[in-house]
Design an enzyme around this catalytic site. Sequence first.
Site, short mmCIF file in Angstrom:
data_model
loop_
_atom_site.label_atom_id
_atom_site.label_comp_id
_atom_site.label_asym_id
_atom_site.label_seq_id
_atom_site.Cartn_x
_atom_site.Cartn_y
_atom_site.Cartn_z
N ASN A 77 -0.07 14.16 1.61
CA ASN A 77 -0.94 13.36 0.96
C ASN A 77 -1.15 12.05 1.63
O ASN A 77 -2.12 11.48 1.79
CB ASN A 77 -0.54 13.35 -0.67
CG ASN A 77 -1.37 12.64 -1.30
OD1 ASN A 77 -2.65 13.03 -1.49
ND2 ASN A 77 -0.97 11.63 -1.93
N GLN A 119 0.76 -1.09 -0.02
CA GLN A 119 -0.04 0.01 -0.25
C GLN A 119 0.98 1.17 -0.06
O GLN A 119 0.76 2.32 -0.61
CB GLN A 119 -0.84 -0.07 1.26
CG GLN A 119 -1.73 -0.96 1.28
CD GLN A 119 -2.78 -1.23 2.51
OE1 GLN A 119 -2.21 -0.53 3.55
NE2 GLN A 119 -3.83 -1.71 2.38
N ARG A 148 -3.82 7.78 4.43
CA ARG A 148 -3.64 6.52 5.20
C ARG A 148 -4.03 6.62 6.80
O ARG A 148 -4.07 5.79 7.52
CB ARG A 148 -2.09 6.19 4.94
CG ARG A 148 -1.79 5.76 3.73
CD ARG A 148 -2.56 4.90 3.22
NE ARG A 148 -2.10 4.63 1.65
CZ ARG A 148 -2.82 3.54 0.79
NH1 ARG A 148 -3.72 3.07 1.44
NH2 ARG A 148 -2.19 3.39 -0.48
#
Lengths: 201, 201, 201, 201
Positions: free
Chosen positions: D160, D76, D165
């Site tokens: 970002n 991820q 997250r």
Amino acid sequence: MRKNVLNAGHVELVEYLGGDKAVVRNARRCWRSEDRSSEESDKNLIHHLINKGHKTPFEALVFTFDVKCPIFVARQWMRHRIGSYSEESLRYCVTEGEYYKPDDLPEEINRHWDRVHLYTFDMYDYFLENGLSKEQARSILPLGTYTKFYWTVNASSLMNFLKLRMDKAAQKEIRAYAFAILDMVKEVAPITFGAFEESLE
Amino acid sequence: MRKNVLNAGHVELVEYLGGDKAVVRNARRCWRSEDRSSEESDKNLIHHLINKGHKTPFEALVFTFDVKCPIFVARQWMRHRIGSYSEESLRYCVTEGEYYKPDDLPEEINRHWDRVHLYTFDMYDYFLENGLSKEQARSILPLGTYTKFYWTVNASSLMNFLKLRMDKAAQKEIRAYAFAILDMVKEVAPITFGAFEESLE
Amino acid sequence: MRKNVLNAGHVELVEYLGGDKAVVRNARRCWRSEDRSSEESDKNLIHHLINKGHKTPFEALVFTFDVKCPIFVARQWMRHRIGSYSEESLRYCVTEGEYYKPDDLPEEINRHWDRVHLYTFDMYDYFLENGLSKEQARSILPLGTYTKFYWTVNASSLMNFLKLRMDKAAQKEIRAYAFAILDMVKEVAPITFGAFEESLE
Amino acid sequence: MRKNVLNAGHVELVEYLGGDKAVVRNARRCWRSEDRSSEESDKNLIHHLINKGHKTPFEALVFTFDVKCPIFVARQWMRHRIGSYSEESLRYCVTEGEYYKPDDLPEEINRHWDRVHLYTFDMYDYFLENGLSKEQARSILPLGTYTKFYWTVNASSLMNFLKLRMDKAAQKEIRAYAFAILDMVKEVAPITFGAFEESLE
């Protein structure tokens, strides 16, 4: 165009933008030399761009591929940051349970290879049935589990990928994908990828 | 599609890759939800992606534009780093001598505006005739001199460009290009750029 | 460290992250070979990375420069997209009116060079006094007007910049900046940029 | 600064470039407003940049982290393309055999969880002993196997990452890393990441 790769993977060229003509168009913009275009001079121009490392005009040539490959191959692939990836997510999807197996494993290893995968996928199902979330249960899935993604990449970034991943120092598995891709893009932009291939020699 | 912009500029959509369908295809890959596709649900999906800021699927939609604009506009434009630029070079080309002039200048300013440009372009010619290289002589050229470039950009990066450059805080001149571009891409991908436009309101 | 470049420009190394040690640290992570570190083997490792084109470890070494250069040089510079630029804006600032002039211009050209710049900057002042906005008045400013920006760039992207911009085919003016930068970074990371310099030969 | 995360992971801030001062320095360059700097106005400026989405000045603030996390978390993580990764390679290194285990697994699942991992790591050792290459044997390793990498990232890209997250929609495991990172960078650049945190509310 679609090619099978490894025991259960594939790569397919879904669509593309531009071609050799787009490369020539963009390169000639720099010199305002559109009127000097001819079959011969365009070919020479592309060879010149490749040999001198003038990469920008190749960014007007863009491909979208559909890729199915083992996760450990996808991990190498996605280290290439200039390009776009839309991948199937194991947070939302249950794995289809396909796994990589090298060719020609010795019989004993082959048997253990299948056994450890079957046991693992069984456990994965068991965990899901017993209330574990997909996103956590996948933690036990093997790196050789197949995944699928779309890859949009321009020809400059693609040539960098091919150079590194067709190299003898690259892993056999990703090399198989790289060679399959080169075959496809040579049909779309034969001068560009012909010149590229020559430059590797 | 081509639109004239400012007193001597233009923007033209040369070619593109994908469309609303490519965005849907890439987004559905993530959830393996290809079988849930319908006109209605695809539209909802794209609106959902825009509203949640899920930008990756829009990278499968790529445009190449032919742009002619003043250099000071090109400088703002090229600050956008996710995209490809092939620009006419004043190292190799002699300027065509077209320059930006705002509409509705007061008469006195208008006369001076033309005079300073004519004088400058005259000097540029004089320098070239007297042995100065093109790459040095351009040092005197005005920032309003028109330049030409091809721009290849994906829809995610383009939306970021449009958001910033259509904004009231942006300079009038680049805003004119941004609005012209939005009109064009709405014809190519009406759901995507319709949803984008709504999101700005 | 700061160096004057051209008739009125400069480049200054403001701060940096990492050094040769960071490159070695990141490269050894790949092979888990931290325990094989020694002065000799670290040096060999860096040379190996440079020669094989393994660029990633050099991204842990990051520089911020303060640059003052003519706008036409800044335009070449900012085509390098992997890096960050914070530039003085002529939308908000009035130009300080410094302009590039090549050394050793013939007397006649030299006189015209100054005259066209003085006339232009006079007109710029006149336009501002008569109500034109700064962002429009700048349209007449010469491409040789000096601008200032901060540039944050990692060593991998910097080496690409230096390779292209120190090259004989690059324009004399930006080459002067590239050589000044190489001198500075060789003091910060002597093994890395020593190996880089050798690789160009 | 170092924090333990999950059952066997960590994140450590190794070094950084710049700080709140670098952000202010770069932002003020744009407006040539260095002389308007004061504690109060600098703070307001940073809040203004965050609220308006002016991200460029934050790129002068760069961090290098040492991360140890499960491979599915790393996957991820590495989808974030603006940043640099130097990762331990299982082509060259034998895995250390540490694996992720969620807290509070039901007893039955907990027992199976350990068993499937032990069996898999045993098979991995067996394959290596019987001549399979490391790069192929890793194909059976679980996605929850821990990996290690260095991550160099600027504050704009980091924000970002954190926004996406730390979000409730993100997976619990990567959220734990994101929150740990926010705590660290708030100590390095308290105004920037304080303003960032407020902007999320």
